[in-house]
Design an enzyme around this catalytic site. Structure first.
Site, short mmCIF file in Angstrom:
data_model
loop_
_atom_site.label_atom_id
_atom_site.label_comp_id
_atom_site.label_asym_id
_atom_site.label_seq_id
_atom_site.Cartn_x
_atom_site.Cartn_y
_atom_site.Cartn_z
N ASP A 68 12.60 42.53 31.22
CA ASP A 68 12.28 42.42 29.84
C ASP A 68 13.37 42.13 28.45
O ASP A 68 14.08 43.06 28.98
CB ASP A 68 10.58 42.86 29.82
CG ASP A 68 11.20 44.54 30.21
OD1 ASP A 68 12.33 45.08 30.41
OD2 ASP A 68 10.39 45.28 30.48
N ASN A 137 0.80 53.88 32.37
CA ASN A 137 -0.39 53.47 32.42
C ASN A 137 -0.56 52.20 33.10
O ASN A 137 -1.48 51.14 33.56
CB ASN A 137 -1.22 52.47 30.86
CG ASN A 137 -0.13 51.23 30.35
OD1 ASN A 137 0.55 51.48 30.91
ND2 ASN A 137 -0.21 50.82 29.57
N HIS A 139 1.71 50.06 34.40
CA HIS A 139 2.38 48.97 33.15
C HIS A 139 3.49 48.39 34.88
O HIS A 139 4.37 49.27 34.48
CB HIS A 139 2.79 48.38 32.19
CG HIS A 139 3.86 48.84 31.45
ND1 HIS A 139 3.17 49.60 30.16
CD2 HIS A 139 4.87 49.50 31.75
CE1 HIS A 139 4.32 50.62 29.96
NE2 HIS A 139 5.10 50.24 31.13
N GLU A 144 1.05 45.37 30.45
CA GLU A 144 -0.27 45.75 30.57
C GLU A 144 -1.50 45.71 31.51
O GLU A 144 -1.47 44.38 31.30
CB GLU A 144 -0.35 46.29 29.05
CG GLU A 144 0.79 46.36 27.66
CD GLU A 144 1.50 47.46 28.05
OE1 GLU A 144 1.77 48.56 29.13
OE2 GLU A 144 1.89 48.19 27.26
C1 GLP Z 1 9.05 50.62 29.81
C2 GLP Z 1 9.52 49.74 30.61
C3 GLP Z 1 9.36 49.52 32.07
C4 GLP Z 1 9.40 50.81 32.46
C5 GLP Z 1 9.09 52.05 31.52
C6 GLP Z 1 9.01 53.34 32.25
O1 GLP Z 1 7.64 49.69 29.43
N1 GLP Z 1 9.55 47.89 30.26
O2 GLP Z 1 9.96 48.38 32.63
O3 GLP Z 1 9.02 50.90 33.45
O4 GLP Z 1 8.59 51.51 30.10
O5 GLP Z 1 9.68 54.64 31.07
P1 GLP Z 1 10.20 55.47 31.34
O6 GLP Z 1 11.48 55.79 33.16
O7 GLP Z 1 11.34 55.19 30.73
O8 GLP Z 1 9.28 55.84 31.93
#
Ligand code: GLP
Length: 264
Positions: A68, A137, A139, A144
């Site tokens: 993304d 959440n 995702h 989402e």
């Molecule tokens: C973002 C990314 C996800 C990732 C998530 C968790 O939203 N788009 O791909 O899994 O964050 O991130 P973190 O590892 O900082 O908790």
């Protein structure tokens, strides 16, 4: 069932994740890797860079597609996922930049960009191994809750909980993007192998919902239950809400892969 590997600590979970990526690069030097961002992945890439140098492993034949990118951020914006990936990984390995792909957040028409990104993944022959984190959440990428479980790459509005969780990467005076271009759940499910890493107790509920709850758009990561080849790497804290934890630990003591070796 997914292979659920519960490691004794965060460090061991991170090393195991990096080693799986290295194994793929070694076994198939022309592999297409799906990559992820987020704080969880930072030490994974550090480990990957160090081990690749130590083992003199080349990444030159790989192609990568990230999950993304924020809509509105150009690739040279310090908080864009493109610059993050350059800084953490691509600047330190022998992977030609043109073989690394992220959606262009500053594309004139983000919807057109999203469709082109999906087509580029297909044209590359699909993803061999997709690395995934998980949002609090549930995702995946920026899919989402309420995302279609069959979705392809497209634009998604970020949930307010995600905006809050990711605000730490942006300065007080910086405006955080509200939308992202993200691979869809369908795109992720088309990868031949999935590798999800979750660390820490802030992910424990999402991990339990994803692995042991109903398959539902309320927890997009629950779709992993339908993938034929998924490995989930956890530390103790991220595994702490799993009901069948003892069972997973019995099958894979210490998070180690144990292959069937007859009766005991
Ligand atoms: C973002 C990314 C996800 C990732 C998530 C968790 O939203 N788009 O791909 O899994 O964050 O991130 P973190 O590892 O900082 O908790």
């Amino acid at each position: 069932m997914a292979t659920i590997l519960i490691h004794p600590d965060m460090r061991s979970a991170i090393i195991a994740t990096a080693e799986r990526l290295l194994l793929t690069a070694k076994a198939k030097p022309g592999a297409v890797l799906g990559l992820a961002t987020g704080g969880t992945m930072e030490p994974v890439y550090q480990e990957l860079v160090e081990q690749a140098a130590r083992k003199r492993l080349s990444f030159a034949g790989l192609t990568t597609f990230n999950l993304d990118e924020y809509v509105g951020l150009a690739g040279d914006h310090p908080q864009s996922y493109r610059s993050t990936m350059n800084r953490l990984l691509f600047d330190h390995v022998d992977l030609p930049r043109e073989q690394t792909h992220l959606p262009r957040g500053d594309a004139e028409d983000p919807s057109v960009e999203a469709r082109a990104y999906e087509a580029a993944i297909e044209a590359a022959g699909g993803i061999d191994l997709q690395l995934l984190g998980i949002g609090r959440n549930g995702h995946l990428g920026f899919n989402e809750p309420s995302s279609s479980l069959a979705s392809s790459t497209r634009i998604k509005k970020l949930a307010s909980s995600t905006l809050k969780a990711n605000a730490r990467f942006f300065g007080d005076d910086e405006r955080m993007p509200t939308h992202a271009i993200t691979m869809g759940i369908g795109t992720i499910m088309r990868a031949r192998k999935l590798l999800m890493l979750a660390i820490g107790d802030s992910k424990a509920d999402a991990v339990a919902a994803a692995l042991e709850g109903p398959v539902t758009t309320s927890c997009p990561a629950s779709i992993l239950q339908f993938h034929p080849d998924v490995t989930v790497v956890l530390d103790q804290e991220a595994a702490s809400c799993l009901k069948l934890r003892d069972f997973y630990e019995d099958i894979h003591p210490g998070g180690q892969e144990v292959y069937f070796a007859g009766t005991r």
